[in-house]
Design a protein around this motif. Structure first.
Motif, PDB file in Angstrom:
ATOM      1  N   SER A  87      26.141 -28.987  60.281  1.00 41.14           N
ATOM      2  CA  SER A  87      27.066 -27.665  59.262  1.00 41.14           C
ATOM      3  C   SER A  87      25.924 -26.468  59.303  1.00 41.14           C
ATOM      4  O   SER A  87      24.921 -26.577  59.683  1.00 41.14           O
ATOM      5  N   LEU A  88      26.750 -25.328  59.057  1.00 43.69           N
ATOM      6  CA  LEU A  88      26.213 -24.358  59.166  1.00 43.69           C
ATOM      7  C   LEU A  88      26.726 -23.295  57.947  1.00 43.69           C
ATOM      8  O   LEU A  88      27.842 -22.995  57.776  1.00 43.69           O
ATOM      9  N   TYR A  89      25.792 -22.627  57.261  1.00 50.52           N
ATOM     10  CA  TYR A  89      26.241 -21.394  56.371  1.00 50.52           C
ATOM     11  C   TYR A  89      25.667 -19.978  56.581  1.00 50.52           C
ATOM     12  O   TYR A  89      24.524 -20.156  57.037  1.00 50.52           O
ATOM     13  N   ARG A  90      26.458 -19.104  56.687  1.00 52.87           N
ATOM     14  CA  ARG A  90      26.212 -17.771  56.894  1.00 52.87           C
ATOM     15  C   ARG A  90      26.427 -17.028  55.705  1.00 52.87           C
ATOM     16  O   ARG A  90      27.699 -16.940  55.212  1.00 52.87           O
ATOM     17  N   LEU A  91      25.559 -16.055  55.364  1.00 54.23           N
ATOM     18  CA  LEU A  91      25.817 -15.066  54.095  1.00 54.23           C
ATOM     19  C   LEU A  91      25.385 -13.651  54.723  1.00 54.23           C
ATOM     20  O   LEU A  91      24.506 -13.609  55.178  1.00 54.23           O
ATOM     21  N   SER A  92      26.449 -12.780  54.500  1.00 52.63           N
ATOM     22  CA  SER A  92      26.262 -11.211  55.215  1.00 52.63           C
ATOM     23  C   SER A  92      26.779 -10.434  53.809  1.00 52.63           C
ATOM     24  O   SER A  92      27.562 -10.597  53.238  1.00 52.63           O
ATOM     25  N   ALA A 265      35.873  14.006  59.408  1.00 50.75           N
ATOM     26  CA  ALA A 265      34.866  13.290  59.490  1.00 50.75           C
ATOM     27  C   ALA A 265      34.669  12.107  60.362  1.00 50.75           C
ATOM     28  O   ALA A 265      33.687  11.328  60.507  1.00 50.75           O
ATOM     29  N   ASP A 266      35.822  11.742  60.884  1.00 47.53           N
ATOM     30  CA  ASP A 266      35.968  10.752  61.823  1.00 47.53           C
ATOM     31  C   ASP A 266      35.214  10.973  63.260  1.00 47.53           C
ATOM     32  O   ASP A 266      34.671   9.920  63.960  1.00 47.53           O
ATOM     33  N   HIS A 267      34.841  12.143  63.337  1.00 48.52           N
ATOM     34  CA  HIS A 267      34.268  12.396  64.554  1.00 48.52           C
ATOM     35  C   HIS A 267      32.560  12.298  64.172  1.00 48.52           C
ATOM     36  O   HIS A 267      31.635  12.382  65.259  1.00 48.52           O
ATOM     37  N   LEU A 268      31.918  12.065  62.999  1.00 55.91           N
ATOM     38  CA  LEU A 268      30.690  12.059  62.781  1.00 55.91           C
ATOM     39  C   LEU A 268      30.158  10.647  63.043  1.00 55.91           C
ATOM     40  O   LEU A 268      30.944   9.761  63.109  1.00 55.91           O
ATOM     41  N   PRO A 269      29.044  10.417  62.979  1.00 59.91           N
ATOM     42  CA  PRO A 269      28.218   8.915  63.297  1.00 59.91           C
ATOM     43  C   PRO A 269      28.388   8.581  61.693  1.00 59.91           C
ATOM     44  O   PRO A 269      28.339   9.164  60.707  1.00 59.91           O
ATOM     45  N   THR A 270      28.333   7.143  61.848  1.00 65.63           N
ATOM     46  CA  THR A 270      28.231   6.287  60.619  1.00 65.63           C
ATOM     47  C   THR A 270      27.008   5.472  60.370  1.00 65.63           C
ATOM     48  O   THR A 270      26.533   5.040  61.420  1.00 65.63           O
ATOM     49  N   PHE A 271      26.375   5.406  59.415  1.00 66.74           N
ATOM     50  CA  PHE A 271      25.359   4.446  59.148  1.00 66.74           C
ATOM     51  C   PHE A 271      25.698   3.360  58.257  1.00 66.74           C
ATOM     52  O   PHE A 271      26.161   3.606  57.047  1.00 66.74           O
ATOM     53  N   ASN A 272      25.449   2.062  58.580  1.00 61.55           N
ATOM     54  CA  ASN A 272      25.491   0.898  57.903  1.00 61.55           C
ATOM     55  C   ASN A 272      24.357   0.062  57.613  1.00 61.55           C
ATOM     56  O   ASN A 272      23.679  -0.362  58.492  1.00 61.55           O
ATOM     57  N   LEU A 273      24.156  -0.453  56.279  1.00 56.02           N
ATOM     58  CA  LEU A 273      23.074  -1.590  56.232  1.00 56.02           C
ATOM     59  C   LEU A 273      23.718  -2.949  56.324  1.00 56.02           C
ATOM     60  O   LEU A 273      24.702  -3.329  55.597  1.00 56.02           O
ATOM     61  N   ALA A 274      23.151  -3.796  57.278  1.00 59.01           N
ATOM     62  CA  ALA A 274      23.787  -4.982  57.499  1.00 59.01           C
ATOM     63  C   ALA A 274      22.494  -5.967  56.882  1.00 59.01           C
ATOM     64  O   ALA A 274      21.408  -6.051  57.650  1.00 59.01           O
ATOM     65  N   VAL A 275      22.783  -6.887  55.884  1.00 61.03           N
ATOM     66  CA  VAL A 275      21.800  -8.035  55.825  1.00 61.03           C
ATOM     67  C   VAL A 275      22.542  -9.239  56.051  1.00 61.03           C
ATOM     68  O   VAL A 275      23.316  -9.595  55.510  1.00 61.03           O
ATOM     69  N   GLY A 276      21.607 -10.280  56.614  1.00 56.11           N
ATOM     70  CA  GLY A 276      22.443 -11.508  56.767  1.00 56.11           C
ATOM     71  C   GLY A 276      21.489 -12.640  56.509  1.00 56.11           C
ATOM     72  O   GLY A 276      20.240 -12.473  56.742  1.00 56.11           O
ATOM     73  N   TYR A 277      22.063 -13.836  56.271  1.00 54.19           N
ATOM     74  CA  TYR A 277      21.021 -14.912  56.059  1.00 54.19           C
ATOM     75  C   TYR A 277      21.884 -16.184  56.564  1.00 54.19           C
ATOM     76  O   TYR A 277      22.860 -16.262  56.123  1.00 54.19           O
TER      77      TYR A 277
END
Length: 455
Positions: A87-92, A265-277
């Protein structure tokens, strides 16, 4: 401030019902309209649906947390068949750090929420005016029916007197035919008035959602006064600042402007924080290339900042910008058109109320003059200086004057409410104020004329 206080007043209006035992009152009818009118229910649901735009847009700015779980068998068939269970559990967790498009979508949703609230308030104001218009249209129809009945009785008496005179040889056939024609016209007017009265009650029933008993009438002592302030420009200024439809159109312009910013603003870059366990069987977690090389559970965690720069989307982003630009221009043109409409409407409504005030006074005096003319004509007929046609014309003029008087006094009430609606200040309190002049024992056949003018 008006918008924030108007909604609770309107939504709580059914709690302030004033229901007569046997007669419907203005406030009881309004309470039924608020509770049972299907258009009102649809407008309320539309408002409740539209105000969810803000939490939906806000949700795209907040962390997105997801939990995935897997359980099953993994089978590998390379040099030899191997199969394992696990089994496997992922939390993001994903949190936008910089995304102007989503931020402007949120601002647009706030404008949409404001527009929805103003649209709903404007609809409620229109419902107040519609209720009053239908109520007083019904009262006018009842008064006109009472006038038609009184007119028919008067012409019937005149016809009977003419017949007696004709039989006695004191009048000719022309007098007899003239009296009969006037009676027949009065009979036709009565039939038409009865139909109009029934139609008015049907319209009121459709608005309120149920049949209405006889209505409490409005006293003739209702003050008929010029609007305060007595300057048209003062009402125009208030309308340009507080008219709910105009304020809603301004909110629509704001929403369109924010939508345009979002599209750009869809032409601009976006930054996103991704945390996973992740925790689970190592074979489920790793690729099948390492199947069977590790055993047992494995724990992985990650923290990443992701950057995305749109380079080409098939021209979709540019198309959305052009679309939003045209939409902004459309809403601006619509606001300009509505400003002109409100400007013209408020001035016209002010002039209508001022004219109504003068007309009520003039129509009342016309009744007095017509009554005097009828008495003088009857006296002249007795001495032979007037004929039967003169009497019939004088009677007809009198009852036409009564109709005109009632039309003008009800028009004054409705036009006064319409002026307040255009100025953005119409509320249930205006109906309550009018309700204070209702006469619960109002009988149209007795009260269609002021008591001091009854013959």
């Amino acid at each position: 401030m008006l918008r924030k206080t108007l909604l609770p007043l309107l939504l709580l209006a059914p709690l302030a019902q004033a229901v007569a035992a046997e007669r419907a009152t203005l406030m009881s009818v309004y309470a039924q309209v608020v509770e049972h009118n299907s258009d009102m229910a649809a407008a309320r649901e539309n408002y409740l649906a539209r105000r969810e735009a803000v939490p939906l847009a806000r949700a795209r700015l907040l962390p997105q947390v997801a939990l995935d779980a897997e359980a099953g068998d993994v089978r590998s068939d390379r040099r030899q068949v191997e199969q394992r269970s696990g089994s496997l559990y992922r939390l993001s967790l994903d949190q936008p750090l910089f995304d102007l498009s989503r931020w402007f979508d949120y601002k647009a949703a706030q404008s949409e929420n404001e527009q929805a609230e103003l649209d709903f308030s404007a609809f409620q104001q229109q419902l107040i005016l519609d209720t009053a218009s239908s109520y007083f249209d019904t009262l006018l129809a009842e008064d006109n029916l009472a006038t038609a009945k009184a007119e028919l009785r008067a012409f019937d008496r005149q016809l009977q007197q003419t017949r007696l005179s004709y039989d006695a040889g004191l009048s000719d056939q022309n007098d007899m035919l003239s009296a009969q024609a006037s009676f027949d016209r009065a009979s036709a007017n009565l039939i038409d008035s009865q139909r109009r009265s029934e139609d008015a009650y049907q319209a009121l029933m459709r608005l309120a959602g149920q049949a209405q008993p006889a209505l409490a009438g409005i006293r003739h002592s209702l003050p008929v006064q010029a609007p305060v302030p007595e300057r048209a420009e003062a009402w125009v200024e208030q309308a340009m600042a507080q008219n709910l439809r105009l304020r809603a159109s301004q909110a629509a312009v704001s929403q369109a402007g924010q939508t345009l910013r979002s599209s750009k603003a869809d032409h601009l870059p976006t930054f996103n924080l991704a945390v996973g366990y992740a925790e689970g069987d190592s074979d489920l977690m790793d690729s099948s290339a390492h199947f069977g090389q590790r055993s047992g559970n494995q724990r992985d965690s990650s923290v990443m900042v992701q950057m995305k720069l749109p380079l080409f989307s098939g021209g979709g982003t540019s198309a959305r910008v052009r679309q939003a630009t045209h939409e902004l221009a459309r809403t601006e043109h619509g606001r300009t058109s509505l400003e002109r409409e409100v400007l013209e409407g408020s001035r016209n409504a002010f002039r209508a109320v001022v004219s109504d005030v003068e007309q009520v006074r003039a129509r009342r005096q016309s009744i007095i003059s017509s009554q005097g003319s009828l008495r003088a004509t009857e006296a002249g007929y007795e001495v032979g200086s007037r004929n039967i046609v003169d009497i019939l014309d004088a009677q007809r003029d009198l009852y036409n004057a009564v109709r005109d008087y009632n039309v003008s006094r009800y028009a004054y009430i409705v036009d006064s409410l319409r002026l307040k609606q255009l100025a953005g200040s119409l509320s249930p309190e205006d109906l309550r104020e009018l309700a204070g002049y209702l006469k619960l024992d109002y009988e149209p056949e007795r009260d269609f004329l002021p008591s001091d003018l009854r013959g």
